[in-house]
Design an enzyme around this catalytic site. Structure first.
Site, mmCIF file in Angstrom:
data_model
loop_
_atom_site.group_PDB
_atom_site.id
_atom_site.type_symbol
_atom_site.label_atom_id
_atom_site.label_comp_id
_atom_site.label_asym_id
_atom_site.label_seq_id
_atom_site.Cartn_x
_atom_site.Cartn_y
_atom_site.Cartn_z
ATOM 1 N N GLU B 139 0.818 -1.215 0.000
ATOM 2 C CA GLU B 139 0.000 0.000 0.000
ATOM 3 C C GLU B 139 0.844 1.254 0.000
ATOM 4 O OE1 GLU B 139 -0.690 -2.662 1.600
ATOM 5 O OE2 GLU B 139 -2.682 -3.165 0.855
ATOM 6 N N HIS B 208 -10.346 -5.541 9.755
ATOM 7 C CA HIS B 208 -11.081 -5.140 8.562
ATOM 8 C C HIS B 208 -12.253 -4.257 8.909
ATOM 9 C CE1 HIS B 208 -8.989 -8.797 7.255
ATOM 10 N NE2 HIS B 208 -8.980 -8.235 6.077
#
Lengths: 471, 403
Positions: B139, B208
């Site tokens: 990322e 998450h």
């Protein structure tokens, strides 16, 4: 010129070939132009012998060929796996953690400034050579004077490039002005080459209103969109994935340009180094990664930074063509960067260059390197392995430079710098309005309110604010 | 999942009611911050409001909107088309990519896979592998890559597969994305859009279920918006792409399948404006993203009990639309903030501070903020339910504030 150029390309192919590593490289070899001379081969024959002992010493019997074999041998049975076919062996063999012989570095000039016989290099004209030398010498003067200015308290901070002038200037000379440069922080020479004036450097260091950065960054954090030099950002290695992005952008727009980014030996430990190289390789982006291996990351010696043979061996791990070059040899750096740039643009691939050099100065003005390394080590590199002197000898030997030119250049540069510093010091700092502008394209409501609040405060109590702190 | 959508289905009908009035005049991205008044459309019939049990004084006799959900005044009855929220995002993205060849998409699995939530479905086929780029898993690297590309003239839309993963990109977002325009003295702009699904889903586990708006809100130089309906999702996506500033667009994992009819013609939503979901008189409820639907569900109950809440979807998380919020506070004098962020350091915390600072004199009661607890989101369904603000809590809070 073309012949020299072609031969210089072959340095990489010949190195690869001789290290017998082509088997594990990507299938898509670039087409080599065979131009090995006998002398080239013979100089590397010693090499070949030592390469066969590449294998791990603890394996008892060498029954099979090298693990790293060309895959187009006969009778090799192949297995199918995601990623392609590969051969197999029933002999358990570990690839050694290092080869007995380190990757050699490419150099053209010896320590006395004489071209080594049968060197491959791209010839440099008198005009270019003189300009390169002038800029290297100017960079030295600039480093010296700004460092002194910091010691006198006139600027708060400075980072010198002492010992790395060849990497700075020769690499800049090898690039085109359209190539986008993403520096770490020890590459002002690239900006100097492209036309940044000494006054502009001084303005940034003083953070005055003429600074292109509007006084927002520390000294040495230069940036210039005009010269395609991205503003220096302090965190280490963040520019590497950004370089992959620049390469991607240039690739999308099909421009005849590449991204060039610099990193030190310490910066290669950052995750961004791994990611940036990997991405550039996968995207097939035209990026040239130049690692200045100068031996020290503040006080961390390279032996404490990594255990690999420097950085050049890491290129292959990402599928990136790499070369190790003597970073204190201006001609070698010039040839290597020039070739790398051409490869990057024409073949749309990244290239890694490890420039071996030495950081003669302290890490920055906040550091005293005598605390962690021997003073005579520093002295040795400063005097005997000085890249500027070495190149100077070559230029002088060609009759292109004289002592008179030398003293004139240095005194001129010194004078200009002192004037620039004096002027920068006197000029105003940026006004209050520049505190809130450029955070967004247009100020948001909360920023407008905050600006108003500050303005009111200053108007009410001007005596509490520094003189010259105006609105 | 279904409960949410039912509530949402009813609520979405309402969203078209006022949002069009909000947006129609600003067809193009206004460079200057607009001070236009957000029209609060309430009916002006002077009739009896509600039952005698209420202690509240009604400042202006007004017909109470009997339903929490107004009947849809469909101005574009024949010219709209119905789609799901993720399709609206995709439509916005595709239109912008058609319009400007510099717009590109990068992220994990965004290419032929179409993205984990199918927001980029079909785009790789249409625009090619280079413009809709599948990146390796890093990322920080692809965010950095997007920043580098943006500084060289492209307009990347960077997708985080889940907002939580963008924590790995925090260095690039904070130190470079937000800062480089400023530190370069305005020489380099970074017109990136960073987007992805976040928020608490259905038993996705703690990693998450992050609410990254809390962590990003301090970074100077970035803008943050949160979409909640197909209409504003498409509008905000387009506005974010056209903006010269780096914008973080927060989507919610549970809202991707909301269905709504949106106009056929080109429109964008202003990045700094809040959306009036339901005008009212008694209390201002500020919310965003998924909590909007919990609030609307609570609003139904509240209306039946005789309250008239004004619901505002703040949409712009950085900077806050204090103009709309302020007007509402000045009218109702009571504020309830309903958010999904954690109690400490969330959007609600900042909003509470901002309201207290700016509108203190207009408040009849302390600002109340309902947020998730300061715990990692548990996996077990019941535990997860208790960590997210539920409509029942909202009703109780309103009753408490309106005493």
């Amino acid at each position: 010129m073309a012949i020299w150029f072609a031969r210089s390309r072959n340095i990489v192919s010949s190195l690869r070939h001789n290290l017998n590593l082509s088997g594990i490289l990507s299938k898509r070899d670039y087409s080599p132009r065979p131009a090995f001379t006998n002398s080239q081969l013979s100089s590397r024959s010693v090499f070949l012998d030592s390469i066969t002992s590449l294998r791990h010493e603890s394996t008892a019997v060498e029954k099979q060929h090298d693990l790293v074999q060309q895959s187009d041998e006969e009778d090799v049975q192949e297995l199918d796996f995601p990623g392609g076919k590969l051969g197999y062996t029933s002999e358990m063999k570990f690839i050694p953690e290092s080869s007995p012989k380190r990757v050699p570095c490419y150099r053209v000039l010896d320590e006395d400034g004489r071209i080594i016989s049968d060197s491959d290099f791209i010839p440099v004209s008198e005009q270019l050579a003189v300009r390169m030398y002038e800029q290297m010498a100017t960079l030295q003067v600039m480093d010296h004077i700004f460092y002194e200015a910091q010691r006198q308290g006139r600027i708060s901070f400075f980072i010198t490039t002492v010992g790395e002038e060849a990497v700075n200037i020769a690499s800049a000379a090898a690039l085109s002005p359209d190539d986008v440069v993403l520096p770490q922080y020890r590459e002002p020479g690239v900006l100097l080459w492209r036309g940044f004036t000494l006054q502009e450097f001084a303005n940034q260091c003083f953070g005055n209103k003429a600074d292109h950065g509007k006084g927002r960054q520390m000294p040495v954090h230069y940036g210039s969109n005009r010269y395609n030099y991205f503003t220096v950002s302090s965190p280490i290695a963040t520019q590497l994935p950004q370089a992959a992005g620049v390469g991607y952008s240039l690739k999308m727009e099909k421009k005849n340009a590449c991204a060039v980014t610099f990193i030190g030996d310490g910066g290669t430990s950052e995750g961004d180094f791994h990611a940036g190289l990997n991405f550039a390789a996968v995207m097939e982006a035209p990026v040239v990664f130049i690692c200045r291996n100068n031996g020290w990351a503040i006080s961390t010696h390279i032996s404490e930074q990594f255990r690999s043979d420097g950085i050049v061996v890491k290129g292959q791990a990402y599928g990136i063509r790499s070369i190790r070059v003597d970073g204190n040899d201006a001609l070698a750096v010039y040839s290597a960067v020039r070739s790398a740039r051409e490869m990057a643009v024409t073949e749309q691939r990244p290239v890694l260059i490890e420039a071996m050099t030495y950081r003669v100065g302290h890490h920055s003005t906040s550091d005293d390197s005598t605390k962690y390394r021997a003073a005579d080590e520093i002295q040795y590199w400063k005097m005997s392995r000085n890249p500027v002197n070495r190149f100077k000898k070559w230029v002088e030997d060609n009759g292109w430079w004289s002592e008179e030119d030398e003293s004139k250049l240095r005194s001129n540069a010194r004078k200009q710098l002192l004037q620039a510093i004096q002027a920068s010091e006197k000029w105003d700092k940026p006004p209050l309005t520049e505190l809130f502008s450029d955070v967004y394209d247009v100020k948001t409501k909360n920023l407008e309110e905050q600006e108003l609040g500050l303005r009111e405060l200053v108007e009410k109590q001007p005596q509490d604010y520094p003189p010259g702190f105006h609105i | 999942m279904s409960a949410i959508i039912h509530g949402a289905g009813a609520a979405t009908a309402l969203t078209t009611f006022n949002s069009k009035k909000l947006v129609a005049p600003c067809r193009t991205n206004l460079p200057a911050r607009s001070k236009r008044c957000i029209v609060v459309a309430g009916s002006d019939d002077a009739s009896k409001s509600f039952g005698s049990s209420s202690v509240l004084s009604v400042r202006r006799p007004q017909k109470l909107i009997a339903n929490a959900v107004a009947t849809k005044t469909d101005t574009s009855a024949t010219t709209g088309h119905e789609l799901l929220l993720f399709e609206a995002l995709q439509e916005g993205l595709e239109e912008e990519m058609d319009r400007d060849p510099h717009v590109c998409v990068m992220g994990e699995d965004v290419g032929h896979y179409g993205g984990s939530y199918k927001v980029t479905k079909g785009l790789a086929d249409k625009f090619g592998d280079l413009r809709v780029l599948d990146t390796p898993i890093c990322e920080n690297a692809f965010t950095g890559m997007g920043i580098g590309a943006a500084m060289t003239g492209l307009r990347p839309v960077i997708e985080g597969m889940n907002m939580g993963f963008l924590l790995l990109a925090f260095n690039q977002i904070s130190n470079n994305c937000g800062m480089l325009h400023y530190t370069s003295g305005g020489q380099f702009t970074i017109p990136v859009v960073i987007r992805g699904p976040g928020g608490v889903g259905r038993q996705l586990g703690a990693e998450h279920s992050q609410r990254l708006e809390s962590y990003f809100q301090s970074i100077p130089g970035i803008q943050m918006v949160a979409c909640s309906t197909p209409y504003n999702a498409k509008g905000l996506m387009k506005a974010a792409i056209r903006s010269e500033n780096p914008v973080i667009l927060f989507e919610h994992v549970l809202l991707y399948n909301l269905k709504e009819k949106i106009p056929d013609d080109d429109y964008i939503c202003n990045l700094e404006e809040a959306e009036m979901v339901r005008p009212g008189e008694h209390i201002t409820i500020l919310t965003y993203s998924r909590m909007r639907y919990h609030v609307m569900q609570a609003a139904k109950t509240l209306v039946n009990k005789g309250y008239d809440p004004e619901v505002i979807d703040i949409r712009s998380l950085k900077p806050f639309d204090l103009y709309t919020i302020g007007n509402s506070v000045k009218k109702t004098h009571r504020v309830l903030i309903v958010e999904e962020c954690m109690r400490t350091g969330g959007i609600g915390a900042s909003l509470t501070a901002a309201i207290n600072e700016n509108f203190h004199d207009y408040l009849d009661a302390p600002v109340m903020c309902l947020s998730s607890q300061d715990v990692p989101t548990p996996y077990a369904g019941t535990l997860e339910e208790w960590t997210v603000v539920q409509p029942a809590q909202i009703v109780t809070a309103v009753e408490q504030l309106c005493q």
